[in-house]
Write an enzyme that holds these catalytic residues in place. Structure first.
Site, short mmCIF file in Angstrom:
data_model
loop_
_atom_site.label_atom_id
_atom_site.label_comp_id
_atom_site.label_asym_id
_atom_site.label_seq_id
_atom_site.Cartn_x
_atom_site.Cartn_y
_atom_site.Cartn_z
N LYS A 137 46.70 43.30 34.59
CA LYS A 137 46.03 44.17 33.63
C LYS A 137 46.85 45.06 32.83
O LYS A 137 46.25 46.08 32.14
CB LYS A 137 44.74 44.88 34.07
N HIS A 162 53.60 38.17 38.12
CA HIS A 162 53.00 39.54 38.96
C HIS A 162 53.37 39.72 40.22
O HIS A 162 53.17 40.85 40.61
CB HIS A 162 51.40 39.19 39.28
N SER A 167 40.39 48.36 33.51
CA SER A 167 40.48 46.98 32.74
C SER A 167 40.26 45.87 34.19
O SER A 167 39.81 44.94 33.96
CB SER A 167 41.69 46.80 32.34
P1 A3P Z 1 41.23 46.20 28.63
O1 A3P Z 1 40.53 45.39 29.70
O2 A3P Z 1 41.50 47.67 28.59
O3 A3P Z 1 40.90 46.11 27.20
P2 A3P Z 1 46.56 41.38 31.01
O4 A3P Z 1 46.80 40.45 29.94
O5 A3P Z 1 47.52 41.97 31.75
O6 A3P Z 1 45.37 40.84 32.09
O7 A3P Z 1 45.79 42.74 30.47
C1 A3P Z 1 44.73 42.65 29.69
C2 A3P Z 1 44.57 44.01 28.81
O8 A3P Z 1 45.27 43.82 27.81
C3 A3P Z 1 43.06 44.09 28.31
O9 A3P Z 1 42.82 45.65 28.51
C4 A3P Z 1 43.28 43.55 27.07
O10 A3P Z 1 42.16 44.05 26.18
C5 A3P Z 1 44.48 44.04 26.63
N1 A3P Z 1 45.24 43.29 25.37
C6 A3P Z 1 45.36 42.01 25.34
N2 A3P Z 1 45.76 41.58 24.13
C7 A3P Z 1 46.04 43.15 23.33
C8 A3P Z 1 46.34 43.48 21.98
N3 A3P Z 1 46.77 42.35 21.15
N4 A3P Z 1 46.24 44.59 21.74
C9 A3P Z 1 46.11 45.55 22.81
N5 A3P Z 1 45.44 45.50 23.97
C10 A3P Z 1 45.57 44.03 24.35
#
Ligand code: A3P
Length: 286
Positions: free
Chosen positions: A42, A97, A127
């Site tokens: 996340k 991870h 998140s």
């Molecule tokens: P939120 O749940 O706070 O919106 P991961 O990819 O490690 O699982 O992380 C997911 C988080 O990255 C989510 O956060 C998601 O919205 C955010 N995210 C993914 N792509 C993004 C982008 N292009 N710009 C900003 N945030 C992004």
């Protein structure tokens, strides 16, 4: 709980296999041209995978639109992903991870490169709770409080955020390790993309960089992921895909933490991060 504990780290029993992880740690040979997106879950993993893929395709979105992210940058710790890519031409990009002490040993003596993306752990917590509550195989948490405690105790997939970051941070002075933050991607995507290109030795034109940025924006990425049917491995994973691109902002924790929770978190942060560089992260001061 469906955790599988390996060397003290909670993993996911439905996708992880202890034997595979142990074998990868001992035997997987990284090559100099390999690049790994490394994160605590996340922290912006998919964002960085997208950026990396776009850098490799010089801003052309065809690849990210047509090939699922787990095939472009397979998670090292997932056995089936690794088996699928073994014989493919482009298998130099990976994701993981894993905490440093479980990561393939060959990395530490190779020239393979890690892009480590860190994020404000308070935002990770929020998140992760949303993600967890959309994960079909897990029961949802009924209260924020309960998840808050589990997160601080490291009773979540891949264990404690503090252990993850403290395990990897000592690598930040190495030539083959780039420490980035989710917050700096937000603050200045262009500068960060250029920094990544430089680290990878990739020369992209102004136009190509602009295309990387455009295609890695929250909205465009969300559309790429939602439009691509192949990216839904199963019907019950649909909501998971939506929550993967949830809000995409910095500081959402403020909408969820009580003042007491903020204080509890800050206290733990101070204790656990004692001895680490102060001001290393943008959230250290807030
Ligand atoms: P939120 O749940 O706070 O919106 P991961 O990819 O490690 O699982 O992380 C997911 C988080 O990255 C989510 O956060 C998601 O919205 C955010 N995210 C993914 N792509 C993004 C982008 N292009 N710009 C900003 N945030 C992004």
């Amino acid at each position: 709980n469906k955790f599988l504990f390996f060397k003290g780290v909670p993993l996911l029993s439905h996708i992880h296999d202890v034997e595979h992880i142990q074998r990868m740690q001992d035997e997987f040979e990284f090559q100099d041209e390999d690049v790994i997106v490394m994160t605590y879950p996340k922290s912006g993993t998919h964002w960085m995978i997208h950026i990396l893929s776009l850098i490799y395709s010089k801003g052309d979105p065809t690849w990210v639109k047509s090939v699922p992210y787990w095939e472009r940058c397979p998670w090292i710790e997932i056995k089936t992903n690794m088996e699928n890519v073994k014989n493919k031409a482009n298998s130099h990009l990976f994701t993981s991870h894993l905490p440093a002490h479980l990561f393939p040993k060959s990395y530490f003596t190779s020239k393979a490169k890690i892009l480590y993306v860190a994020r404000n752990p308070k935002d990770i917590l929020v998140s992760a709770l949303h993600f967890r509550n959309h994960f079909p195989i897990f029961p949802s948490y009924s209260t924020f409080e309960h998840f808050f405690e589990d997160f601080l105790q490291g009773n979540v997939p891949f264990g404690s955020w503090f252990d993850h970051i403290k395990g990897w941070l000592p690598m930040r002075h190495s030539e083959n390790f780039l420490l980035l933050t989710y917050e700096e991607l937000h603050q200045n995507l262009k500068v960060t993309v250029e920094k990544v290109c430089q680290f990878l030795g990739k020369e992209l034109s102004e136009e190509e960089i602009n295309s990387v940025m455009e295609n890695a924006s929250f909205q465009v990425m969300k559309n790429h992921i939602l439009e691509n049917k192949e990216l839904v491995p199963a019907e019950d994973m649909k909501s998971l895909k939506i929550v993967l691109m949830r809000k995409g902002i910095c500081g959402d924790w403020k909408n969820h933490f009580t003042v007491t929770q903020m204080e509890t978190f800050n206290k733990q942060y101070q204790e656990k991060m004692k001895g680490m560089d102060q001001n290393l992260f943008p959230w250290d001061q807030c």
